[in-house]
Design an enzyme around this catalytic site. Structure first.
Site, PDB file in Angstrom:
ATOM      1  N   ASP A 163       0.860  -1.188   0.000  1.00 33.67           N
ATOM      2  CA  ASP A 163       0.000   0.000   0.000  1.00 33.67           C
ATOM      3  C   ASP A 163       0.896   1.239   0.000  1.00 33.67           C
ATOM      4  O   ASP A 163       1.764   1.385   0.856  1.00 33.67           O
ATOM      5  CB  ASP A 163      -0.896  -0.025   1.238  1.00 33.67           C
ATOM      6  CG  ASP A 163      -1.681   1.256   1.435  1.00 33.67           C
ATOM      7  OD1 ASP A 163      -1.909   1.960   0.441  1.00 33.67           O
ATOM      8  OD2 ASP A 163      -2.055   1.548   2.588  1.00 33.67           O
TER       9      ASP A 163
ATOM     10  N   ASN B  55      -0.465   4.571  -0.257  1.00 38.30           N
ATOM     11  CA  ASN B  55      -1.142   5.820   0.142  1.00 38.30           C
ATOM     12  C   ASN B  55      -1.825   5.747   1.496  1.00 38.30           C
ATOM     13  O   ASN B  55      -2.572   6.659   1.865  1.00 38.30           O
ATOM     14  CB  ASN B  55      -2.148   6.241  -0.935  1.00 38.30           C
ATOM     15  CG  ASN B  55      -3.250   5.203  -1.148  1.00 38.30           C
ATOM     16  OD1 ASN B  55      -3.293   4.187  -0.456  1.00 38.30           O
ATOM     17  ND2 ASN B  55      -4.135   5.454  -2.107  1.00 38.30           N
TER      18      ASN B  55
ATOM     19  N   ASP C  14      -4.218   3.795   2.745  1.00 32.45           N
ATOM     20  CA  ASP C  14      -5.642   3.459   2.913  1.00 32.45           C
ATOM     21  C   ASP C  14      -5.848   2.015   3.326  1.00 32.45           C
ATOM     22  O   ASP C  14      -6.982   1.549   3.435  1.00 32.45           O
ATOM     23  CB  ASP C  14      -6.434   3.782   1.647  1.00 32.45           C
ATOM     24  CG  ASP C  14      -6.045   2.918   0.444  1.00 32.45           C
ATOM     25  OD1 ASP C  14      -5.093   2.108   0.577  1.00 32.45           O
ATOM     26  OD2 ASP C  14      -6.680   3.050  -0.615  1.00 32.45           O
TER      27      ASP C  14
ATOM     28  N   ASP D 181      -1.746  -1.309  -3.822  1.00 32.36           N
ATOM     29  CA  ASP D 181      -2.043  -0.563  -5.049  1.00 32.36           C
ATOM     30  C   ASP D 181      -0.895  -0.681  -6.044  1.00 32.36           C
ATOM     31  O   ASP D 181       0.157  -1.257  -5.746  1.00 32.36           O
ATOM     32  CB  ASP D 181      -2.353   0.900  -4.729  1.00 32.36           C
ATOM     33  CG  ASP D 181      -1.334   1.534  -3.796  1.00 32.36           C
ATOM     34  OD1 ASP D 181      -0.120   1.323  -4.013  1.00 32.36           O
ATOM     35  OD2 ASP D 181      -1.743   2.240  -2.850  1.00 32.36           O
TER      36      ASP D 181
ATOM     37  N   ASP E   4      -8.745 -16.598 -16.507  1.00 38.21           N
ATOM     38  CA  ASP E   4      -9.572 -17.107 -15.426  1.00 38.21           C
ATOM     39  C   ASP E   4     -10.628 -18.068 -15.970  1.00 38.21           C
ATOM     40  O   ASP E   4     -11.323 -17.753 -16.939  1.00 38.21           O
ATOM     41  CB  ASP E   4     -10.234 -15.915 -14.731  1.00 38.21           C
ATOM     42  CG  ASP E   4     -11.034 -16.303 -13.520  1.00 38.21           C
ATOM     43  OD1 ASP E   4     -10.445 -16.850 -12.579  1.00 38.21           O
ATOM     44  OD2 ASP E   4     -12.251 -16.041 -13.507  1.00 38.21           O
TER      45      ASP E   4
ATOM     46  N   GLU F 268      -6.564 -20.994 -16.479  1.00 42.73           N
ATOM     47  CA  GLU F 268      -7.014 -21.695 -15.274  1.00 42.73           C
ATOM     48  C   GLU F 268      -8.028 -22.733 -15.734  1.00 42.73           C
ATOM     49  O   GLU F 268      -9.014 -22.391 -16.382  1.00 42.73           O
ATOM     50  CB  GLU F 268      -7.652 -20.729 -14.291  1.00 42.73           C
ATOM     51  CG  GLU F 268      -8.097 -21.405 -13.008  1.00 42.73           C
ATOM     52  CD  GLU F 268      -8.976 -20.522 -12.148  1.00 42.73           C
ATOM     53  OE1 GLU F 268      -8.957 -20.707 -10.927  1.00 42.73           O
ATOM     54  OE2 GLU F 268      -9.687 -19.664 -12.703  1.00 42.73           O
TER      55      GLU F 268
END
Length: 557
Positions: free
Chosen positions: A29, A31, A33, A37, A212, A264
């Site tokens: 992370d 930032n 929060d 990210d 996926d 997958e």
């Protein structure tokens, strides 16, 4: 121009690569929060370059309401707000390329979010132009007059795979969450939308896709019921037009780029794998077969696995694929518990040694190797104690359908979930011993609990300790890069019936390597040929004619 051959096999960069999967929500992370990210990933690229991986696989980074942590896509051409902006993505991609690595991204083509504009339009009326983008069917009437879903398909996340929409009175199919309606691939417009999306990201410079549940894209449009002796997942994975659509995808998109694809493939057997990946068919490069990674499962329940079973799976894969099909080697990802808990020994005494044994196996078997974030540290499962501590929709839905209805006791369910939960792989990356393991700022609240053992298991300590899993994996990655026998070499299991030792040979031309792995706390004598060769790499400095507890050894014969 003809493909370069090596002992009858085509050489490709993606065969010689090692892939490292990043779950962006949990990696870093930037930032404060509490959510990982894209700028956070960019800030850690030197770490990945130094480790020695070739390709980064980024789990979904697209705009999403996060019913299934990004696998429910609202906009295929927009970055999830929590993860940053398209400029952040471009900076990440540039940073990866500058360091000599490549990037593949998730392609979620079986379903979208119910908040995608296509589905918003599709559910408005039966004659909406987007109606046929999804799979709508009327219910059926039972003998007692009650209305039932169109068939008895179950959702992978519990309950029926059909939800009735009040607006039009019809049901839509969702093989996963209710907020993940399945796309109708029989509609050419849908296929072209997906192909256009693929071109968008490939033109940006990404190097391919992890696809996926890609075998699920083709459905039998009549939707017959699943019979008692049938496997729904096998039915889902073997639709009538699967090969046709994959060949079209290859022809229209993939063949025009130097990219890699890995599908997958739940429901595809080892023997069926060449129908998707044989290079003469022009479909996919490789798929994830789940026989090995789910060896410790019986449905949703944990089972005690045996090493002989694991060895038999790898032998079957090698025999089934031959020289024209390519394999994947993996035992961890975002959908499975931590590697060392599932297949190693997570005790204080043997966690490091067993993680090194598993790394040795993953990086010396035949196939493209896939590592998951934290494998290089030996990260372990988190001790979730109540259903409220879990985040995963699969866990919460099964609690609702199985525990709250009395089908299963809460105690049994939680005991089993503690072993198999997907959330174990999703706890934040452990960077150092500062608050929240350095994943986020000290005053932030991480989106999912940080494992409290971060004070002793973290990347900073691992990089300082020359005997760490991290440095051992570095050595393995260098060895694999220098040794084509570990990529293209023949594979031979030298002791298939031994309950604790995995002994095998990798041979390419005149070069022959022997690999010895002890999956136990016992000590065993090794065959003579292991003592006659040159030791190339071992996870212990104490070398003898015996293989000690959780010891690994690579020998040049």
């Amino acid at each position: 121009m003809h493909d370069e051959l090596i002992y009858g096999q085509t050489k490709h960069w993606w065969k010689e690569s090692v892939v490292y999967q990043i779950y962006p929500r949990s990696f870093q992370d930037s930032n404060g929060d509490g959510i990982g990210d894209l700028p956070g990933i960019t800030s850690r690229l030197d770490y990945l370059r130094d480790l020695g991986v070739d390709v980064i696989w980024l789990s979904p980074h697209y705009d999403s309401p996060n019913a299934d942590n990004g696998y429910d896509i609202r906009d295929y051409r927009k970055v999830m707000r929590e993860f940053g902006t398209m400029q952040d993505f471009d900076a990440l991609l540039a940073g990866i390329k500058q360091r000599g690595m490549r990037l593949i991204v998730d392609l979620v083509a079986n379903h979208t979010s119910d908040e995608h504009v296509w589905f918003i339009e599709s559910r408005k009326s039966r004659d909406n132009p987007y109606r046929d983008y999804y799979l709508w069917r009327p219910g059926k009437i039972a003998a007692n007059g009650a209305e039932l879903p169109p068939n008895n398909f179950g959702s992978a996340f519990s309950g029926s795979a059909w939800t009735k929409d009040k607006g039009t009175g019809e049901y839509y199919l969702h093989l996963f969450a209710e907020k993940q309606p399945d796309l109708n691939w029989d509609n050419p417009a849908v296929r072209e939308e997906i192909y256009s999306t693929m071109r968008f990201w490939l033109d940006k410079g990404v190097d391919g896709f992890r696809m996926d549940v890609i075998p699920f894209i083709s459905k039998d449009a009549t939707f017959p019921d699943v019979l008692p002796n049938e496997s729904q997942v096998h039915i889902n994975a073997n639709g009538p037009h699967l090969q046709e659509y994959l060949q079209e995808m290859n022809r229209e998109v993939l063949s025009k780029y130097d990219c890699m694809t890995v599908g997958e493939a739940h429901g595809i057997t080892i023997e069926e794998t060449p129908t998707l990946v044989d290079e003469r068919r022009h479909e996919l490069n490789m798929i994830f077969n789940f026989d090995a990674v789910r060896l410790n499962r019986d449905g949703r329940n944990w089972r005690q696995w045996k090493l002989t079973e694991l060895k038999a799976i790898y032998a079957r894969q090698y025999e089934a694929l031959g020289v024209h099909s390519w394999n994947t080697i993996f035992l961890a990802n975002h959908d499975n518990p931590r590697l060392v808990n599932a297949f190693g020994d997570d005790s204080d005494a043997y966690r490091v040694a067993s993680a090194k044994v598993l790394a040795t196996m993953l990086l010396t078997l035949k196939g493209t190797a896939y590592l998951y974030q934290g494998d290089e540290l030996g990260m372990t499962n988190y001790r979730f104690r109540s259903i409220e501590e879990y985040d995963d929709i699969e866990a919460k839905n099964a609690w609702k359908f199985d525990v709250l209805t009395g089908k299963e006791t809460a105690e049994h369910y939680l005991d089993n979930l503690a072993r198999v939960s997907r959330d174990h792989a999703r706890t934040p990356m452990q960077w150092d011993d500062s608050p929240h393991a350095g994943f986020t700022s000290p005053d932030a609240k991480p989106w999912l609990a940080v494992n409290p053992n971060y004070t002793t298991i973290n990347a900073a300590d691992a990089r300082r300790d020359q005997d760490s899993i991290y440095h051992y994996m570095q050595q393995l990655l260098r060895l694999r890069k220098q040794t084509l026998a570990f990529v293209y070499g023949d594979y031979e299991d030298l002791a298939p019936e031994h309950p604790s030792l995995f002994l095998y040979a990798r041979t390419l031309g005149e070069e022959r390597f022997l690999v010895a792995l002890n999956f136990s706390r016992e000590t065993f004598a090794l065959p003579d040929e292991f003592s006659k060769g040159q030791i190339v790499l071992a996870n212990t400095a104490s070398i003898s004619s015996e293989l000690g507890a959780w010891e690994s050894r690579i020998v040049l014969a």
